[in-house]
Design an enzyme around this catalytic site. Structure first.
Site, short mmCIF file in Angstrom:
data_model
loop_
_atom_site.label_atom_id
_atom_site.label_comp_id
_atom_site.label_asym_id
_atom_site.label_seq_id
_atom_site.Cartn_x
_atom_site.Cartn_y
_atom_site.Cartn_z
CB CYS A 1 -1.10 -0.11 1.17
SG CYS A 1 -2.17 -1.13 0.97
CE1 TYR B 1 -4.10 0.77 0.20
CE2 TYR B 1 -6.04 1.63 1.05
CZ TYR B 1 -5.50 0.41 0.80
OH TYR B 1 -5.98 -0.88 0.91
CD1 TRP C 1 -5.80 1.44 4.22
CD2 TRP C 1 -3.57 0.89 4.68
NE1 TRP C 1 -5.55 -0.02 4.70
CE2 TRP C 1 -4.04 -0.11 4.67
CE3 TRP C 1 -2.36 1.08 4.76
CZ2 TRP C 1 -3.51 -1.30 5.04
CZ3 TRP C 1 -1.50 -0.15 4.93
CH2 TRP C 1 -2.29 -1.31 4.98
CE1 TYR D 1 -8.67 -2.35 -3.30
CE2 TYR D 1 -8.13 -4.14 -1.96
CZ TYR D 1 -7.97 -2.77 -2.24
OH TYR D 1 -7.66 -2.00 -1.26
CG HIS D 2 -4.59 -5.62 -3.73
ND1 HIS D 2 -4.60 -6.29 -2.38
CD2 HIS D 2 -4.80 -4.44 -3.49
CE1 HIS D 2 -4.52 -5.38 -1.39
NE2 HIS D 2 -4.87 -4.36 -1.98
CG HIS E 1 -3.82 -0.38 -4.03
ND1 HIS E 1 -2.57 -0.85 -3.57
CD2 HIS E 1 -4.53 -0.78 -3.19
CE1 HIS E 1 -2.64 -1.60 -2.69
NE2 HIS E 1 -3.75 -1.73 -2.13
#
Length: 676
Positions: free
Chosen positions: A265, A309, A327, A531-532, A618
């Site tokens: 992240c 993030y 985050w 996602y990811h 992301h």
């Protein structure tokens, strides 16, 4: 969860109606790998999605192997009895098992391998290749790479190919042992070169959540978190990495502990010399630097604020700007700061106000996540989203914040994409009002930048909007100025696998069109990318797209990537087109305004492009940008073009130069744009 092998079903996608707070807790905790019961034995699944389609019955299968240890014949790898297994002899460099499925041709979509359990790390398969054949003589490689060396299930999924024979090969001089092999078939997708082509699959020993392309070697450097299959929100001080070499066709793994940084992240930017600068994430204040010359990681000075993030971008003077990132390290107040790469120092910019870019997400720590940043002239950064409000951020003195209007006809677009596809023109598309638990949109806009003191112009409903609503998708600008978009969900659920979009699409710019271009659907894929997941442009003009998951037992982990070949490289019969060739570039390092001379092997089109190397995680890739350049002929297959004279239109760094011939790009050659 203990499921019989024939009903190994993955259900997380059904979570749409469940409480999102409970789901969030489960994946932040990073649960241990799930297990499934296979022929009476519990085996760690790593919560992977199996290949698409149905498992093929083993009736009528026959097999042969390179070697056999006494009492452990080839057919014991698929005899539905875990007390038996195929084991090869030691001493042979390459071991393989070849399975004949019968006389009927099938569309094979993947294999699943159960290593011998309880063997204490001996006879495990790491490096491997998967081949298919119709006649047993002519073979096509459909997957290769490196699996993590443990006893969990090993999956190789790929675009379905018609075949009667399947071969798994692995370099294993000490021998390998397999308790069970399952093979899957799926619907056959008829190849159509006009839509591009998928394959092969590259298997990774981790879920590639973040990645960057090394400009010097062309290698793709990827990483996950402290774990190769999961993460937690605590500080772990290490990161699992893997490097894929397109030239060597190999994947190597490495655990990074020297920088004491869990890089999950994080923010990522490539500096002027192509070093990969990774900031924050799970270890929120850290900075790690991958030196692409030394091919090693080093410690950088820590940020003033803990962040996760956040978004970063290089500035026109070579410094790096960062903003947001609630985050990690507490919520709010994550105003801008800049990193001077040369002096290894950070300076805060308290007047670069993060509050100006907040979305209306119901979760306060989401509101400053994954900003769409574009370094521009005079040390300014343009923030195109995901907030509906756009902003100019200045980096002089204590920083500055100036509103730049709204994206016309759009809304907050969390986890959408933004790509600079040509000379200050930004395409934004997709996303949803909240980070999760909301419908995605088909919205698309074209934003045209000029001076930092001016609001940009915005074309709403670009191309009429995407064909498919998407969030958690990824995208890449291609040498011809089109934008490739892959994956995503129509309803955003982190780690969910419902409402997935399996058909990529292409934005085709057209300045004469009222909507600025059109959208075209491409060849449907069979591997879920949500996602990811990520996508990156490679030096040969193809696209690497991969990842998804990294969530312990949430059943959506994808330990692989795949190559997409765009239509511009393919003939009507699917074979590769002849490509133009760049023979030399002078100078290869250039300041803004420099005239560059290019020598080619033959005549080429007047339109060419330089594309900055990408880094992504992301849904965010603030490094990639394409700048169209016009080639002026000077005779004898020699041409010149100019680097934009205003520093920041081409932010400092390494770019891939592509020339074109009848729409087909060359293999790229590097050009470094330096700070002025």
């Amino acid at each position: 969860m203990k499921l019989e092998w024939h009903v190994w079903i993955f259900l997380l996608g059904a979570v749409k109606g469940l409480d999102m707070d409970r789901l969030e807790r489960s994946y932040i905790e990073g649960k241990t790998p799930d297990t499934t019961n296979i022929h009476g034995t519990n085996v760690a699944t790593l919560s992977q999605t199996p290949p698409e389609g149905q498992q093929i019955s083993t009736d009528g299968w026959t097999a042969n192997c390179t070697s056999v240890a006494s009492g452990h014949d080839c057919n014991q790898a698929f005899d539905a009895d875990n007390s038996t297994y195929w084991q090869s002899a030691s001493g042979t460099t390459i071991q393989s098992i070849t399975i004949h499925l019968g006389d009927a041709e099938m569309a094979i979509s993947g294999i699943v391998v159960v290593p011998l359990q309880g063997q204490n790390d001996t006879h495990l398969i790491e490096q491997h290749e998967v081949f298919l054949s119709n006649d047993g003589d002519n073979w096509e490689r459909v997957a290769y790479g490196t699996w993590w060396p443990d006893e969990s299930l090993k999956v190789a999924a790929f675009q379905p190919r018609k075949a009667k024979h399947v071969r798994l090969s692995a370099p294993a001089p000490t021998g390998i042992a397999i308790s069970d092999i399952s093979i899957y078939q799926d619907r056959y997708i008829t190849p159509d070169p006009s839509l591009g082509a998928w394959g092969p699959t590259i298997d990774f020993p981790l879920v590639p959540v973040s990645a960057a392309v090394d400009a010097h070697s062309g290698e793709l450097v990827a990483w996950s978190a402290w774990g190769y299959d999961q993460f937690t929100s605590g500080k772990a001080a290490k990161t699992q990495t893997a490097t894929w070499s397109p030239t060597k066709q190999s994947v190597t793994r490495r655990t990074i502990t020297d920088t004491h940084h869990d890089m999950f992240c994080s923010g990522i930017s490539l500096d002027e010399n192509s070093k990969i600068i990774v900031t924050g994430g799970a270890d929120g204040g850290e900075t790690s630097i991958y030196n692409t010359t030394d091919r090693d990681w080093f410690v950088g000075e820590g940020m003033n604020k803990d962040r996760g993030y956040q978004a970063t971008t290089l500035l026109s003077d070579g410094r790096m700007f960062v903003i947001g990132g609630s985050w990690s390290g507490g919520v709010g107040g994550k105003n801008g700061e800049v990193y001077d790469v040369k002096t290894n120092t950070w300076d805060e910019l308290p007047n670069a106000k993060v509050s100006a870019m907040y979305t209306k997400d119901r979760r306060t720590y989401r509101r400053d996540n994954h900003g769409w940043l574009f370094g521009w002239t005079d040390g300014y950064t343009f923030q195109a989203g995901p907030s509906e409000q756009m902003n100019w951020y200045g980096s002089a003195d204590s920083g500055s914040t100036n509103g730049a209007g709204n994206r016309t006809g759009d809304q907050d677009a969390m986890c959408g994409n933004a790509v600079m596809y040509d000379n200050g023109k930004i395409l934004t598309f997709g996303g949803s009002p909240w980070y999760e638990d909301k419908n995605a949109t088909t919205n698309a806009n074209i934003i045209s930048l000029d001076k930092p003191s001016q609001d940009p112009s915005v074309i709403a409903n670009a191309g009429g909007g995407m064909n498919y609503a998407r969030t958690f998708h990824s995208s890449v600008v291609l040498p011809d100025g089109t934008v490739f978009v892959n994956g995503g969900q129509s309803y955003g659920v982190p780690f969910g696998q419902n409402d997935v979009q399996m058909t990529p699409e292409l934005f085709i710019p057209d300045s004469s069109s009222e909507n600025g271009g059109t959208w075209k659907t491409l060849q449907t894929n069979t591997i879920i990318r949500v996602y990811h997941s990520l996508s990156l442009l490679l030096q040969d003009g193809t696209v690497f797209t991969g990842g998804g998951g990294l969530c312990g037992s949430c059943e959506s982990n994808h330990f692989d990537g795949q190559i997409y070949t765009p239509p511009y490289l393919l003939k009507a019969d699917g074979s590769l087109r002849d490509r133009p060739e760049i023979q030399s570039v002078t100078p290869s390092t250039a300041k803004p305004g420099t005239t560059v001379e290019v020598t080619t092997a033959g005549p080429v089109d007047t339109q060419a492009a330089i594309i900055r190397y990408g880094s992504t995680t992301h849904t965010v890739n603030t490094d990639q940008r394409r700048i169209g350049v016009e080639l002026k002929s000077t005779g004898d297959n020699k041409y010149t073009f100019d680097i934009p004279s205003e520093a920041g239109r081409a932010i400092p760094g390494y770019y891939m130069l592509f020339v074109m011939k009848d729409g087909t790009p060359s293999h790229s050659v590097n050009i470094q744009v330096t700070s002025d």
